[in-house]
Design a protein around this motif. Sequence first.
Motif, mmCIF file in Angstrom:
data_model
loop_
_atom_site.group_PDB
_atom_site.id
_atom_site.type_symbol
_atom_site.label_atom_id
_atom_site.label_comp_id
_atom_site.label_asym_id
_atom_site.label_seq_id
_atom_site.Cartn_x
_atom_site.Cartn_y
_atom_site.Cartn_z
ATOM 1 N N TRP A 116 27.242 48.806 24.679
ATOM 2 C CA TRP A 116 27.619 47.975 25.822
ATOM 3 C C TRP A 116 28.815 47.135 25.392
ATOM 4 O O TRP A 116 28.760 46.426 24.388
ATOM 5 N N THR A 117 29.902 47.227 26.122
ATOM 6 C CA THR A 117 31.137 46.636 25.624
ATOM 7 C C THR A 117 31.967 46.025 26.749
ATOM 8 O O THR A 117 31.802 46.381 27.923
ATOM 9 N N GLN A 118 32.847 45.115 26.372
ATOM 10 C CA GLN A 118 33.698 44.421 27.335
ATOM 11 C C GLN A 118 35.048 45.126 27.432
ATOM 12 O O GLN A 118 35.628 45.528 26.427
ATOM 13 N N VAL A 119 35.534 45.286 28.655
ATOM 14 C CA VAL A 119 36.855 45.862 28.909
ATOM 15 C C VAL A 119 37.624 44.879 29.788
ATOM 16 O O VAL A 119 37.226 43.729 29.939
ATOM 17 N N ASN A 120 38.727 45.312 30.377
ATOM 18 C CA ASN A 120 39.452 44.445 31.315
ATOM 19 C C ASN A 120 39.562 45.136 32.666
ATOM 20 O O ASN A 120 39.428 46.367 32.774
ATOM 21 N N TRP A 121 39.800 44.331 33.695
ATOM 22 C CA TRP A 121 39.839 44.879 35.051
ATOM 23 C C TRP A 121 41.023 45.827 35.251
ATOM 24 O O TRP A 121 40.949 46.752 36.054
ATOM 25 N N GLU A 122 42.101 45.609 34.493
ATOM 26 C CA GLU A 122 43.264 46.487 34.627
ATOM 27 C C GLU A 122 42.910 47.925 34.228
ATOM 28 O O GLU A 122 43.323 48.879 34.897
ATOM 29 N N VAL B 244 39.967 49.261 34.386
ATOM 30 C CA VAL B 244 39.090 49.800 35.435
ATOM 31 C C VAL B 244 39.932 50.309 36.599
ATOM 32 O O VAL B 244 39.715 51.423 37.107
ATOM 33 N N ALA B 245 40.912 49.523 37.019
ATOM 34 C CA ALA B 245 41.772 49.922 38.132
ATOM 35 C C ALA B 245 42.548 51.184 37.806
ATOM 36 O O ALA B 245 42.680 52.091 38.653
ATOM 37 N N GLU B 246 43.048 51.280 36.576
ATOM 38 C CA GLU B 246 43.809 52.466 36.168
ATOM 39 C C GLU B 246 42.953 53.721 36.177
ATOM 40 O O GLU B 246 43.447 54.826 36.429
ATOM 41 N N ALA B 247 41.662 53.573 35.917
ATOM 42 C CA ALA B 247 40.759 54.731 35.867
ATOM 43 C C ALA B 247 40.426 55.275 37.248
ATOM 44 O O ALA B 247 39.971 56.410 37.377
#
Length: 330
Positions: free
Chosen positions: A250-256, A258-261
């Motif tokens: 379980w890990t932290q990412v950024n919203w950017e 997520v949007a790119e995906a």
Amino acid sequence: MPRTPRHAVLAPALAAALLLTGCGADVTSDSAEPDRTTVKRCGEPVPYRTPERAVAYEGGSADKLFSLGLADRVHGYVMPPANPPVSESPWAADYARVKMLSDDLLNKELVVDARADLVVAGWNSGFSGQRGITPEILDKLGIQSFLHTESCYNYPGHPERQTPFKALYTDLERLGAIFHVERRADEVVRDLKRRAATVREKAPDGPRVPVFLYDSGTDRPFTAGKQVPPNDIIEAAGGRNVFAGLDERWTQVNWESVAEAEPEVVIILDYGDQPAKKKIEFLKRSAHTRELPAVKRNRFFVLDYNEGISGPRNIDGLEKFGAYLRELPR
């Protein structure tokens, strides 16, 4: 408990070792200590006495034990608020038979007070060096421990790397050997594998749907990397975890990112104390996510917390998500 004669122990232990050699349980009988069975704890071979007062941390640990018919060997469980009510479990009757020891995090004092002879939990999700409860610390106290293989990929000194579903099957086989219920473990694992294979066979044809799992977080989201069960759930059902490239749990990412995906489906992990409805509402109003294809098309799938952490309910979650993907318009 009366000691079993030496010859009565060695025969079933040898049979169990032969039975499990081919399925990855890494079990051996210990001729020097005939009342013990050596089983891997992550990458470390450990001799286990047969437990009588096991303590389980969270639903995944308890479910593994209960699925093997071991409620009479479980003294109690620790269940933080994130877990949904145990009354919703397929093993609700077993939960009712044992003690709820705490609704907080696992700690050394609790298991010592419980006179536990086995503690089942994950590395950094139950066991924790920062909180002073690790297998090494418990070893020194004479308390046995078992770690979820899914959590072992970065276990200090004795790492072990398996895909999450394989790790689930390995845990059931190893626990079966520790408790000498190998036949039951074999039956449970065969059934889970059969159900998972059925979902894989029915997976939709064509390009895999990109899927984002939303665990929690507003400033930055927590999600599932490739080391946790949702990654295998998504893949086996015919989807593609947009963060499968992260060698994390379980890990932290950024919203950017997520949007790119551009995920076309969002899986919401439904906590007992963080309802899925509120998470969906946040994603619909947040400037970071409201334009995502999945959000615009209202493609949300709710995954129960205990279907997302390592345990036999992973396959329940797989079956539900597989059916969801098959019903999506193409």
